[in-house]
Design a protein around this motif. Sequence first.
Motif, PDB file in Angstrom:
ATOM      1  N   UNK A  11     -10.320   3.492   2.740  1.00  0.00           N
ATOM      2  CA  UNK A  11     -11.037   4.667   2.857  1.00  0.00           C
ATOM      3  C   UNK A  11     -10.916   5.238   4.281  1.00  0.00           C
ATOM      4  N   UNK A  12      -9.998   5.013   5.082  1.00  0.00           N
ATOM      5  CA  UNK A  12      -9.471   5.698   6.229  1.00  0.00           C
ATOM      6  C   UNK A  12      -8.580   6.726   5.799  1.00  0.00           C
ATOM      7  N   UNK A  13      -8.502   7.757   6.453  1.00  0.00           N
ATOM      8  CA  UNK A  13      -7.567   8.668   6.235  1.00  0.00           C
ATOM      9  C   UNK A  13      -6.167   8.305   7.557  1.00  0.00           C
ATOM     10  N   UNK A  14      -5.173   8.428   6.937  1.00  0.00           N
ATOM     11  CA  UNK A  14      -3.799   7.820   7.701  1.00  0.00           C
ATOM     12  C   UNK A  14      -2.683   8.902   7.447  1.00  0.00           C
ATOM     13  N   UNK A  15      -1.708   8.719   8.328  1.00  0.00           N
ATOM     14  CA  UNK A  15      -0.558   9.586   8.394  1.00  0.00           C
ATOM     15  C   UNK A  15       0.523   8.901   8.350  1.00  0.00           C
ATOM     16  N   UNK A  16       1.595   8.920   7.394  1.00  0.00           N
ATOM     17  CA  UNK A  16       2.860   8.245   7.674  1.00  0.00           C
ATOM     18  C   UNK A  16       3.723   8.581   8.424  1.00  0.00           C
ATOM     19  N   UNK A  17       4.325   7.738   9.160  1.00  0.00           N
ATOM     20  CA  UNK A  17       4.882   7.822  10.613  1.00  0.00           C
ATOM     21  C   UNK A  17       6.547   7.704  10.214  1.00  0.00           C
ATOM     22  N   UNK A  18       6.717   6.811   9.391  1.00  0.00           N
ATOM     23  CA  UNK A  18       8.288   6.496   9.273  1.00  0.00           C
ATOM     24  C   UNK A  18       8.605   6.560   7.834  1.00  0.00           C
ATOM     25  N   UNK A  19       9.771   6.710   7.428  1.00  0.00           N
ATOM     26  CA  UNK A  19      10.246   6.350   5.927  1.00  0.00           C
ATOM     27  C   UNK A  19      10.395   7.669   5.371  1.00  0.00           C
ATOM     28  N   UNK A  20      10.736   7.757   3.977  1.00  0.00           N
ATOM     29  CA  UNK A  20      10.967   8.633   3.021  1.00  0.00           C
ATOM     30  C   UNK A  20       9.731   9.614   2.934  1.00  0.00           C
ATOM     31  N   UNK A  21       8.371   9.048   3.218  1.00  0.00           N
ATOM     32  CA  UNK A  21       7.157  10.040   2.967  1.00  0.00           C
ATOM     33  C   UNK A  21       6.557  10.297   4.515  1.00  0.00           C
ATOM     34  N   UNK A  22       7.405  10.489   5.361  1.00  0.00           N
ATOM     35  CA  UNK A  22       6.925  10.812   6.618  1.00  0.00           C
ATOM     36  C   UNK A  22       6.080  11.863   6.829  1.00  0.00           C
ATOM     37  N   UNK A  23       5.085  12.043   7.448  1.00  0.00           N
ATOM     38  CA  UNK A  23       4.053  13.106   7.612  1.00  0.00           C
ATOM     39  C   UNK A  23       3.172  13.253   6.499  1.00  0.00           C
ATOM     40  N   UNK A  24       3.311  12.683   5.553  1.00  0.00           N
ATOM     41  CA  UNK A  24       2.429  12.671   4.405  1.00  0.00           C
ATOM     42  C   UNK A  24       1.078  12.016   4.982  1.00  0.00           C
ATOM     43  N   UNK A  25      -0.024  12.569   4.301  1.00  0.00           N
ATOM     44  CA  UNK A  25      -1.495  12.059   4.807  1.00  0.00           C
ATOM     45  C   UNK A  25      -2.129  11.936   3.297  1.00  0.00           C
ATOM     46  N   UNK A  26      -2.972  10.724   3.575  1.00  0.00           N
ATOM     47  CA  UNK A  26      -3.969  10.340   2.213  1.00  0.00           C
ATOM     48  C   UNK A  26      -4.933   9.350   2.749  1.00  0.00           C
ATOM     49  N   UNK A  27      -5.704   8.890   1.750  1.00  0.00           N
ATOM     50  CA  UNK A  27      -6.672   7.988   1.879  1.00  0.00           C
ATOM     51  C   UNK A  27      -6.218   6.619   1.460  1.00  0.00           C
ATOM     52  N   UNK A  28      -6.638   5.531   2.342  1.00  0.00           N
ATOM     53  CA  UNK A  28      -6.403   4.234   2.002  1.00  0.00           C
ATOM     54  C   UNK A  28      -7.044   3.915   0.854  1.00  0.00           C
ATOM     55  N   UNK A  29      -6.293   3.229  -0.230  1.00  0.00           N
ATOM     56  CA  UNK A  29      -6.987   2.973  -1.457  1.00  0.00           C
ATOM     57  C   UNK A  29      -7.066   1.327  -1.614  1.00  0.00           C
ATOM     58  N   UNK A  30      -6.076   0.526  -0.911  1.00  0.00           N
ATOM     59  CA  UNK A  30      -6.252  -0.772  -0.746  1.00  0.00           C
ATOM     60  C   UNK A  30      -5.474  -1.430   0.448  1.00  0.00           C
ATOM     61  N   UNK A  31      -6.025  -2.374   0.978  1.00  0.00           N
ATOM     62  CA  UNK A  31      -5.252  -3.040   2.034  1.00  0.00           C
ATOM     63  C   UNK A  31      -4.708  -4.507   1.938  1.00  0.00           C
ATOM     64  N   UNK A  32      -3.624  -4.672   1.833  1.00  0.00           N
ATOM     65  CA  UNK A  32      -3.198  -6.064   1.463  1.00  0.00           C
ATOM     66  C   UNK A  32      -2.791  -6.750   2.931  1.00  0.00           C
ATOM     67  N   UNK A  33      -3.684  -7.490   3.197  1.00  0.00           N
ATOM     68  CA  UNK A  33      -3.646  -8.124   4.626  1.00  0.00           C
ATOM     69  C   UNK A  33      -2.740  -9.325   4.565  1.00  0.00           C
ATOM     70  N   UNK A  34      -2.443 -10.082   3.900  1.00  0.00           N
ATOM     71  CA  UNK A  34      -1.261 -11.165   3.998  1.00  0.00           C
ATOM     72  C   UNK A  34      -0.193 -10.559   3.884  1.00  0.00           C
ATOM     73  N   UNK A  35       0.202  -9.302   3.307  1.00  0.00           N
ATOM     74  CA  UNK A  35       1.458  -8.870   3.170  1.00  0.00           C
ATOM     75  C   UNK A  35       1.549  -7.749   4.226  1.00  0.00           C
ATOM     76  N   UNK A  36       0.707  -7.396   4.972  1.00  0.00           N
ATOM     77  CA  UNK A  36       0.470  -6.316   6.079  1.00  0.00           C
ATOM     78  C   UNK A  36       0.990  -4.899   5.384  1.00  0.00           C
ATOM     79  N   UNK A  37       0.320  -4.714   4.370  1.00  0.00           N
ATOM     80  CA  UNK A  37       0.789  -3.302   3.740  1.00  0.00           C
ATOM     81  C   UNK A  37      -0.664  -2.859   3.112  1.00  0.00           C
TER      82      UNK A  37
END
Length: 112
Positions: A11-37
């Motif tokens: 549910x958090x709003x986040x901004x991508x800071x690295x990679x192909x989707x840099x500067x894209x913003x969106x809402x977190x749908x799922x958090x995979x804690x074991x894979x840190x993704x």
Amino acid sequence: MARSASRIVKGDRVRVIRGNHRDAEGTVLRVHRKADRVVIQGVNMRKRHTRPTQANPEGGIITSEGPIHISNVMLIDPASDEASRIRIRVEPDGLKERIAVKSGNPIPRNQP
């Protein structure tokens, strides 16, 4: 693999800071804690070609979001609308609170 305590929740709003989707913003749908993704709405879209089945007689191409490593996103401070690192402050009664490093504002946890 060393696991870090995740400061980003669903549910958090986040901004991508690295990679192909840099500067894209969106809402977190799922958090995979074991894979840190994390999976972010509308970011890192993947296409999958599916055969026709009884459930989906048309078949076709299904588009969905792919996961991104949690180190490549920053939480957006709702008060200032800027991406910021997060610090955890422990209150005297033991309650933990997320604090934006840039502004010092508390970031509320989203209630489902």
